[in-house]
Design a protein around this motif. Structure first.
Motif, PDB file in Angstrom:
ATOM      1  N   GLU A  20      -8.078   8.386  10.486  1.00 20.23           N
ATOM      2  CA  GLU A  20      -7.238   9.586  10.491  1.00 20.23           C
ATOM      3  C   GLU A  20      -7.174  10.233   9.104  1.00 20.23           C
ATOM      4  O   GLU A  20      -7.082  11.449   8.977  1.00 20.23           O
ATOM      5  CB  GLU A  20      -5.831   9.286  11.019  1.00 20.23           C
ATOM      6  N   PHE A  21      -7.264   9.438   8.063  1.00 23.14           N
ATOM      7  CA  PHE A  21      -7.269   9.950   6.693  1.00 23.14           C
ATOM      8  C   PHE A  21      -8.575  10.693   6.418  1.00 23.14           C
ATOM      9  O   PHE A  21      -8.573  11.828   5.939  1.00 23.14           O
ATOM     10  CB  PHE A  21      -7.092   8.786   5.705  1.00 23.14           C
ATOM     11  N   SER A  22      -9.676  10.064   6.758  1.00 22.85           N
ATOM     12  CA  SER A  22     -10.989  10.664   6.562  1.00 22.85           C
ATOM     13  C   SER A  22     -11.118  11.976   7.339  1.00 22.85           C
ATOM     14  O   SER A  22     -11.616  12.976   6.820  1.00 22.85           O
ATOM     15  CB  SER A  22     -12.077   9.677   6.994  1.00 22.85           C
ATOM     16  N   GLU A  23     -10.664  11.982   8.588  1.00 19.47           N
ATOM     17  CA  GLU A  23     -10.743  13.183   9.423  1.00 19.47           C
ATOM     18  C   GLU A  23      -9.854  14.296   8.870  1.00 19.47           C
ATOM     19  O   GLU A  23     -10.232  15.475   8.924  1.00 19.47           O
ATOM     20  CB  GLU A  23     -10.352  12.856  10.864  1.00 19.47           C
ATOM     21  N   ALA A  24      -8.701  13.951   8.341  1.00 20.73           N
ATOM     22  CA  ALA A  24      -7.802  14.948   7.755  1.00 20.73           C
ATOM     23  C   ALA A  24      -8.450  15.622   6.555  1.00 20.73           C
ATOM     24  O   ALA A  24      -8.360  16.843   6.394  1.00 20.73           O
ATOM     25  CB  ALA A  24      -6.474  14.289   7.348  1.00 20.73           C
TER      26      ALA A  24
ATOM     27  N   SER B 170       0.825  -1.200   0.000  1.00 22.37           N
ATOM     28  CA  SER B 170       0.000   0.000   0.000  1.00 22.37           C
ATOM     29  C   SER B 170       0.864   1.256   0.000  1.00 22.37           C
ATOM     30  O   SER B 170       1.916   1.303   0.633  1.00 22.37           O
ATOM     31  CB  SER B 170      -0.905   0.012   1.234  1.00 22.37           C
ATOM     32  N   LYS B 171       0.408   2.280  -0.705  1.00 20.90           N
ATOM     33  CA  LYS B 171       1.090   3.567  -0.702  1.00 20.90           C
ATOM     34  C   LYS B 171       0.748   4.366   0.554  1.00 20.90           C
ATOM     35  O   LYS B 171       1.330   5.406   0.800  1.00 20.90           O
ATOM     36  CB  LYS B 171       0.684   4.379  -1.933  1.00 20.90           C
ATOM     37  N   TYR B 172      -0.211   3.870   1.329  1.00 24.63           N
ATOM     38  CA  TYR B 172      -0.659   4.600   2.513  1.00 24.63           C
ATOM     39  C   TYR B 172       0.423   4.583   3.587  1.00 24.63           C
ATOM     40  O   TYR B 172       0.896   3.544   4.008  1.00 24.63           O
ATOM     41  CB  TYR B 172      -1.948   3.994   3.079  1.00 24.63           C
ATOM     42  N   ASP B 173       0.809   5.768   4.031  1.00 24.60           N
ATOM     43  CA  ASP B 173       1.766   5.918   5.126  1.00 24.60           C
ATOM     44  C   ASP B 173       1.057   6.704   6.224  1.00 24.60           C
ATOM     45  O   ASP B 173       0.724   7.879   6.031  1.00 24.60           O
ATOM     46  CB  ASP B 173       3.001   6.676   4.650  1.00 24.60           C
ATOM     47  N   PRO B 174       0.788   6.080   7.361  1.00 25.89           N
ATOM     48  CA  PRO B 174       0.028   6.761   8.406  1.00 25.89           C
ATOM     49  C   PRO B 174       0.701   8.020   8.944  1.00 25.89           C
ATOM     50  O   PRO B 174       0.032   8.871   9.535  1.00 25.89           O
ATOM     51  CB  PRO B 174      -0.107   5.703   9.502  1.00 25.89           C
ATOM     52  N   LEU B 175       1.990   8.171   8.722  1.00 24.83           N
ATOM     53  CA  LEU B 175       2.692   9.360   9.205  1.00 24.83           C
ATOM     54  C   LEU B 175       2.601  10.543   8.255  1.00 24.83           C
ATOM     55  O   LEU B 175       2.653  11.694   8.695  1.00 24.83           O
ATOM     56  CB  LEU B 175       4.169   9.035   9.475  1.00 24.83           C
TER      57      LEU B 175
ATOM     58  N   SER C 267      -1.648  14.029   6.479  1.00 24.32           N
ATOM     59  CA  SER C 267      -1.285  15.450   6.420  1.00 24.32           C
ATOM     60  C   SER C 267      -1.228  15.956   4.985  1.00 24.32           C
ATOM     61  O   SER C 267      -1.636  17.094   4.704  1.00 24.32           O
ATOM     62  CB  SER C 267       0.031  15.717   7.151  1.00 24.32           C
ATOM     63  N   LEU C 268      -0.746  15.127   4.065  1.00 29.10           N
ATOM     64  CA  LEU C 268      -0.755  15.519   2.651  1.00 29.10           C
ATOM     65  C   LEU C 268      -2.180  15.695   2.146  1.00 29.10           C
ATOM     66  O   LEU C 268      -2.493  16.673   1.452  1.00 29.10           O
ATOM     67  CB  LEU C 268      -0.053  14.455   1.794  1.00 29.10           C
TER      68      LEU C 268
END
Length: 80
Positions: free
Chosen positions: A52-56, A8-13, A17-18
């Motif tokens: 966290e992605f959805s909230e961002a 996955s390209k998903y990086d929780p860090l 933010s991006l």
């Protein structure tokens, strides 16, 4: 048991933010997905899978919506 498929390209860090930054630029979900280098389908899956992605995204769009409304009010009042 081995996992198959792409990593996955998903990086929780960094990914949330991006995404928030792109959402502040008043980009559509499809445009944000393109900037992240993923399909719109993957973008939608990430919104469901990663809170966290959805909230961002929500935070970024809220900021951009306020800025857009303020700009529209100033324009309607004759400011440029």
């Amino acid at each position: 048991m081995a996992k198959f498929g792409r990593k996955s390209k998903y990086d929780p860090l960094t990914t949330p933010s991006l995404a928030e930054e792109y959402a502040r630029e008043i980009l559509t979900d499809a445009q944000i997905a393109a900037k992240l280098g993923i399909s719109h389908e993957t973008f939608c899956q990430w919104k469901k899978k990663y809170v966290e992605f959805s909230e961002a995204i929500k935070r970024g769009k809220a900021v951009s919506n306020v800025a857009l409304v303020n700009a529209m009010k100033k324009s309607a009042e004759g400011y440029f």
